[in-house]
Design an enzyme around this catalytic site. Structure first.
Site, PDB file in Angstrom:
ATOM      1  N   LYS A  19       5.853   3.148  17.292  1.00  0.00           N
ATOM      2  CA  LYS A  19       5.701   2.110  16.276  1.00  0.00           C
ATOM      3  C   LYS A  19       6.945   2.037  15.413  1.00  0.00           C
ATOM      4  O   LYS A  19       7.346   3.007  14.776  1.00  0.00           O
ATOM      5  CB  LYS A  19       4.475   2.379  15.412  1.00  0.00           C
ATOM      6  CG  LYS A  19       4.231   1.248  14.422  1.00  0.00           C
ATOM      7  CD  LYS A  19       2.797   1.178  14.013  1.00  0.00           C
ATOM      8  CE  LYS A  19       2.565   0.040  13.044  1.00  0.00           C
ATOM      9  NZ  LYS A  19       1.199   0.072  12.515  1.00  0.00           N
ATOM     10  N   GLY A  74       1.141  -9.795   9.570  1.00  0.00           N
ATOM     11  CA  GLY A  74       0.663 -11.018   8.919  1.00  0.00           C
ATOM     12  C   GLY A  74      -0.174 -11.942   9.764  1.00  0.00           C
ATOM     13  O   GLY A  74      -0.392 -13.100   9.387  1.00  0.00           O
ATOM     14  N   GLY A  99       0.829  -8.328   5.317  1.00  0.00           N
ATOM     15  CA  GLY A  99       0.050  -9.547   5.102  1.00  0.00           C
ATOM     16  C   GLY A  99       0.823 -10.798   5.482  1.00  0.00           C
ATOM     17  O   GLY A  99       1.967 -10.732   5.938  1.00  0.00           O
ATOM     18  N   CYS A 102       6.454   5.097   8.811  1.00  0.00           N
ATOM     19  CA  CYS A 102       5.677   4.976   7.579  1.00  0.00           C
ATOM     20  C   CYS A 102       6.582   5.109   6.365  1.00  0.00           C
ATOM     21  O   CYS A 102       7.260   6.124   6.201  1.00  0.00           O
ATOM     22  CB  CYS A 102       4.581   6.025   7.490  1.00  0.00           C
ATOM     23  SG  CYS A 102       3.613   5.783   5.984  1.00  0.00           S
ATOM     24  N   GLY A 104      -0.193   6.657   2.055  1.00  0.00           N
ATOM     25  CA  GLY A 104       0.474   7.918   2.388  1.00  0.00           C
ATOM     26  C   GLY A 104      -0.261   8.702   3.457  1.00  0.00           C
ATOM     27  O   GLY A 104      -0.225   9.930   3.480  1.00  0.00           O
ATOM     28  N   GLY A 119      -3.917  -6.489  10.957  1.00  0.00           N
ATOM     29  CA  GLY A 119      -4.052  -5.473   9.911  1.00  0.00           C
ATOM     30  C   GLY A 119      -4.651  -6.021   8.637  1.00  0.00           C
ATOM     31  O   GLY A 119      -5.867  -6.094   8.461  1.00  0.00           O
ATOM     32  N   THR A 120      -3.763  -6.467   7.748  1.00  0.00           N
ATOM     33  CA  THR A 120      -4.163  -6.889   6.409  1.00  0.00           C
ATOM     34  C   THR A 120      -5.230  -7.985   6.408  1.00  0.00           C
ATOM     35  O   THR A 120      -6.046  -8.051   5.492  1.00  0.00           O
ATOM     36  CB  THR A 120      -2.898  -7.342   5.639  1.00  0.00           C
ATOM     37  OG1 THR A 120      -1.986  -6.235   5.648  1.00  0.00           O
ATOM     38  CG2 THR A 120      -3.199  -7.718   4.209  1.00  0.00           C
ATOM     39  N   THR A 136       5.049  -1.732   7.960  1.00  0.00           N
ATOM     40  CA  THR A 136       5.251  -2.447   6.691  1.00  0.00           C
ATOM     41  C   THR A 136       6.710  -2.420   6.240  1.00  0.00           C
ATOM     42  O   THR A 136       7.463  -1.494   6.548  1.00  0.00           O
ATOM     43  CB  THR A 136       4.383  -1.828   5.598  1.00  0.00           C
ATOM     44  OG1 THR A 136       4.635  -0.419   5.566  1.00  0.00           O
ATOM     45  CG2 THR A 136       2.910  -2.063   5.867  1.00  0.00           C
ATOM     46  N   ASN A 172       0.846  -1.192   0.000  1.00  0.00           N
ATOM     47  CA  ASN A 172       0.000   0.000   0.000  1.00  0.00           C
ATOM     48  C   ASN A 172       0.873   1.230   0.000  1.00  0.00           C
ATOM     49  O   ASN A 172       1.966   1.240   0.560  1.00  0.00           O
ATOM     50  CB  ASN A 172      -0.966   0.001   1.198  1.00  0.00           C
ATOM     51  CG  ASN A 172      -0.377   0.665   2.430  1.00  0.00           C
ATOM     52  OD1 ASN A 172      -0.363   1.885   2.559  1.00  0.00           O
ATOM     53  ND2 ASN A 172       0.157  -0.150   3.331  1.00  0.00           N
TER      54      ASN A 172
HETATM   55  C1  LIG Z   1      -3.692  -0.136   3.919  1.00  0.00           C
HETATM   56  C2  LIG Z   1      -2.785   0.003   5.104  1.00  0.00           C
HETATM   57  C3  LIG Z   1      -2.700   1.233   5.780  1.00  0.00           C
HETATM   58  C4  LIG Z   1      -1.856   1.387   6.880  1.00  0.00           C
HETATM   59  N1  LIG Z   1      -1.827   2.586   7.524  1.00  0.00           N
HETATM   60  C5  LIG Z   1      -1.060   2.733   8.645  1.00  0.00           C
HETATM   61  C6  LIG Z   1      -1.081   3.951   9.404  1.00  0.00           C
HETATM   62  O1  LIG Z   1      -1.822   4.885   9.091  1.00  0.00           O
HETATM   63  N2  LIG Z   1      -0.266   4.046  10.478  1.00  0.00           N
HETATM   64  C7  LIG Z   1       0.549   3.011  10.884  1.00  0.00           C
HETATM   65  O2  LIG Z   1       1.252   3.143  11.867  1.00  0.00           O
HETATM   66  N3  LIG Z   1       0.560   1.832  10.199  1.00  0.00           N
HETATM   67  C8  LIG Z   1      -0.219   1.670   9.100  1.00  0.00           C
HETATM   68  N4  LIG Z   1      -0.212   0.457   8.424  1.00  0.00           N
HETATM   69  C9  LIG Z   1       0.628  -0.651   8.904  1.00  0.00           C
HETATM   70  C10 LIG Z   1      -0.162  -1.655   9.751  1.00  0.00           C
HETATM   71  O3  LIG Z   1      -0.713  -1.030  10.896  1.00  0.00           O
HETATM   72  C11 LIG Z   1       0.708  -2.847  10.185  1.00  0.00           C
HETATM   73  O4  LIG Z   1       1.787  -2.363  10.960  1.00  0.00           O
HETATM   74  C12 LIG Z   1       1.290  -3.630   9.023  1.00  0.00           C
HETATM   75  O5  LIG Z   1       0.389  -3.658   7.951  1.00  0.00           O
HETATM   76  C13 LIG Z   1       1.673  -5.062   9.396  1.00  0.00           C
HETATM   77  O6  LIG Z   1       0.567  -5.817   9.873  1.00  0.00           O
HETATM   78  P1  LIG Z   1      -0.361  -6.761   8.939  1.00  0.00           P
HETATM   79  O7  LIG Z   1       0.534  -7.644   8.145  1.00  0.00           O
HETATM   80  O8  LIG Z   1      -1.265  -7.479   9.885  1.00  0.00           O
HETATM   81  O9  LIG Z   1      -1.119  -5.816   8.050  1.00  0.00           O
HETATM   82  C14 LIG Z   1      -1.057   0.290   7.311  1.00  0.00           C
HETATM   83  C15 LIG Z   1      -1.150  -0.945   6.643  1.00  0.00           C
HETATM   84  C16 LIG Z   1      -2.000  -1.111   5.558  1.00  0.00           C
HETATM   85  C17 LIG Z   1      -2.084  -2.444   4.872  1.00  0.00           C
END
Ligand SMILES: Cc1cc2nc3c(=O)[nH]c(=O)nc-3n(C[C@H](O)[C@H](O)[C@H](O)COP(=O)(O)O)c2cc1C
Ligand SMILES: Cc1cc2nc3c(=O)[nH]c(=O)nc-3n(C[C@H](O)[C@H](O)[C@H](O)COP(=O)(O)OP(=O)(O)OC[C@H]3O[C@@H](n4cnc5c(N)ncnc54)[C@H](O)[C@@H]3O)c2cc1C
Ligand code: FES
Lengths: 271, 313
Positions: free
Chosen positions: B175, B254, B227, B140, B82, B275-276, B203, B79
């Site tokens: 974070k 993930g 993911g 980020c 932004g 998250g994902t 990410t 993603n």
């Molecule tokens: C679409 C999307 C938007 C995200 N926006 C943010 C955000 O605004 N702030 C943040 O700290 N992390 C953001 N993340 C990161 C997630 O909070 C998480 O740290 C990361 O995706 C790993 O976890 P997951 O694999 O379960 O998604 C975002 C992730 C995704 C996929």
């Protein structure tokens, strides 16, 4: 607070009732989803979830038809990648994860006896069938102008829904108009009280141009890459022109999955 | 009491955990950017959440990046949203009151381009009683200035933490970015700056190319990779970090099933974020909580600390 939500949307494992090729690379699939068929509005879409672990995102697909009586939803999709390839292999009796109908669909005209023009390009024709059926119930006469690169589809279904159907293709054929849908509308002087369009973005832009010249507007259904498909991730935005409370124009990034997929042509930033 | 909390009570299992002094009814939380109260709440009861970690919010509205912002990859996604958000004032006015009707803790994720911007957003939300904790996103990958720059440099990470700590009236969780050689170095810097907790992983930097269109799939070219595909990397980093610092760790990356959540808890996380998985299944967070509960029942764990102590890693 009064607007507290009780969970009202869901993802179900829907039984596939049929899944058949209707043109080259185009498949029509009907699934059993009585609750969703009840709620569905023309222009809405459902997220279809591939079963393969490696495919993690939903595939948004427009609702082509929703029948309350039989409790079914119909989708028409092009096989373009791994997800739709997987869907194409589903046999009747197997199941597919399907979300509740999502997004804001087409706004229905308030009066009756009007004339509506429905413009569909390729698989963008799919939502026009459901729309034509609903418009017919409201006694609104529909002309459907549908455009295809090659083999047309859904013409019979649209006719059965009471629409006058004019089909265009990019290949010379005695049965169809040769050229774009907008060429076709210009030559046949097609006009109506309201317009609805779904298809590739350049087609939508050309349709908007066409209606704007007539001092009219068109409801367009937009496409964008989606993450969640239900408004949580802000992945699917498009730039939309809006007026603030003082009447000043400003551009807002709206979610196609939640605020759309249908927007007014005059709101969309086309360039 | 929610449906699952009721079930836990019937099983005689205590799911509650403590995260930097904040008591969560259970360890399963949302991950920032993949949850929105009104939209996610259409699919499940938000009161089931250990905590609702909300989308990154900045002092002023941000418009985010151009589209396409999303690409699917093998077992994962990219993603480049932004951090589009309507700003702290709108968050305070629209999101917080709505979310606060549910029986869950609210963790507000904060975005900024500079130390001053992080502090300004915290200042604007500091007096909101609904917020239990701030999560400061110094990781980020999708913004040009700030963002990840703070999360990849220990000196900067410590500075931003200590500056935010000076003004925050709530616990502060930092974070962390996985886009570093040694994540424990940044975690220790955050701890030295006074962080009450750390969360990880954000990410990974990734890329996808559209062979048909012959260009990068994302308008921004690169994006954040998340993911199930990143889970082993995330788990390793959570394990390393939990050993390196004495403050609690919120683990993520993930998590798709209850057993994934159990692995992160076993690796040392105090709680987890999903998250994902919420994109593949809108109600994933609640399903994962339910699966974790069943896993604990099958294995005879009466509490999260019993689960954690049963592992010798
Ligand atoms: C679409 C999307 C938007 C995200 N926006 C943010 C955000 O605004 N702030 C943040 O700290 N992390 C953001 N993340 C990161 C997630 O909070 C998480 O740290 C990361 O995706 C790993 O976890 P997951 O694999 O379960 O998604 C975002 C992730 C995704 C996929
Ligand atoms: C609101 C909406 C309604 C749609 N309705 C229909 C329909 O009725 N019939 C139909 O055939 N197609 C429709 N599409 C397009 C359809 O979503 C894509 O063709 C489909 O997701 C492709 O999946 P894939 O795995 O086969 O392709 P892949 O290219 O392998 O998909 C990879 C990723 O890109 C996404 N993606 C690929 N193409 C598109 C696209 N054109 N639009 C959005 N995301 C895309 C996929 O969802 C997936 O996440 C619609 C799209 C939107 C946004
Ligand atoms: S796809 Fe997630 S908000 Fe539209």
């Amino acid at each position: 607070m009064s607007d507290r939500k009780i969970p009202e949307k869901s993802v179900i494992a829907a039984e596939v009732l049929s899944n058949e090729k209707i043109a080259g690379g185009i498949i029509k699939m009907t699934v059993a989803a009585p609750q969703f068929a009840e709620e569905a509005q023309p222009g809405q879409f459902c997220n279809l979830y591939p079963a393969a672990d490696r495919l993690i995102l939903p595939r948004p697909v427009s609702i082509c038809d929703a029948e309350k009586e039989s409790g079914t939803l119909t989708f028409v999709y092009a096989v373009v990648g791994a997800g739709t390839e997987e869907f194409s292999k589903l046999k009747s009796g197997q199941s597919l994860r399907v979300s509740s109908p999502l997004g804001k669909g087409f706004r229905m005209p308030s009066g009756t006896g009007q004339k509506a023009v429905l413009i569909g390009g390729g698989v963008g024709t799919a939502p026009m069938l459901f729309l034509a059926k609903e418009l017919k119930k409201r006694n609104i006469h529909c002309t459907a102008v549908t455009g295809f690169r090659r083999e047309p589809f859904l013409s019979q279904e649209l006719k059965a829904a009471g629409a006058r159907v004019i089909t265009t293709t990019d290949l010379p054929s005695p049965d169809y108009f040769l050229g774009t849908v907008v060429d076709c509308m210009e030559i046949n002087e097609i006009s109506g009280d309201c317009y609805f369009a779904c298809g590739p973005r350049p087609m939508l832009a050309a349709v908007f141009d066409y209606v704007q010249k007539r001092g009219q507007d068109v409801q367009v259904s937009l496409e964008e890459r989606m993450g969640c498909g239900y408004g949580a991730c802000v992945g699917c935005v498009c730039d939309i022109r809006e007026k603030d409370k003082d009447g000043r124009e400003q551009i807002q990034r709206r979610k196609v999955c939640k605020d759309g997929p249908v927007f007014m042509g005059s709101e969309v930033i086309w360039s | 009491m929610t449906q699952l909390d009721q079930k836990a009570a019937e099983y005689g299992i205590d799911l509650s955990v403590d995260l930097a002094g904040v008591r969560l009814t259970n360890p399963v939380c949302t991950a920032s950017g993949t949850f929105s109260a009104r939209e996610s709440g259409q699919f499940y009861d938000i009161s089931e959440l250990g905590a609702a970690v909300t989308k990154g919010v900045s002092a002023v509205p941000w418009t985010g990046n151009d589209t396409p912002r999303i690409a699917e990859t093998y077992g994962g996604m990219l993603n480049s949203v932004g951090l589009q958000n309507p700003g702290a004032e709108a968050y305070r006015r629209d999101e917080l009151p709505y979310l606060s009707q549910f029986d869950t803790k609210i963790i507000t994720n904060i975005a900024g381009h500079s130390i001053e911007e992080y502090c300004e957003a915290v200042r604007m939300l500091n007096d909101c009683p609904e917020i239990s904790m701030f999560e400061i996103n110094i990781s980020c990958p999708n913004v040009s200035e700030g963002g990840m720059a703070f999360g990849t440099d220990p000196v900067m990470a410590e500075r931003v933490t200590s500056e935010v700590k000076k003004i925050s009236s709530k616990p502060v969780m930092i974070k962390l970015s996985p886009n570093v050689t040694d994540i424990t170095e940044i975690a220790r810097a955050a701890e030295a700056g006074g962080a009450d907790a750390v969360s990880l992983i954000n990410t990974l930097m990734g890329m996808h190319i559209d062979l048909k269109k012959r260009r990068a799939t994302l308008a921004r070219k690169t994006g954040g990779f998340s993911g199930p595909a990143i889970r082993p990397v995330a788990l390793r980093m959570v394990w390393e970090t939990a050993q390196a610092v004495s403050i609690p760790v919120l683990g993520m990356g993930g998590i798709c099933r209850g057993t994934d959540a159990a692995e992160f808890l076993a690796a040392g996380a105090s709680a987890v974020s999903v998250g994902t998985a919420a994109l593949s299944d809108p109600a994933a967070v609640v399903r994962i909580k339910s699966e974790l509960l069943e896993y604990m029942k099958e294995n005879g764990f009466a509490s999260i600390s019993e689960l954690k102590h049963a592992f010798h890693i």
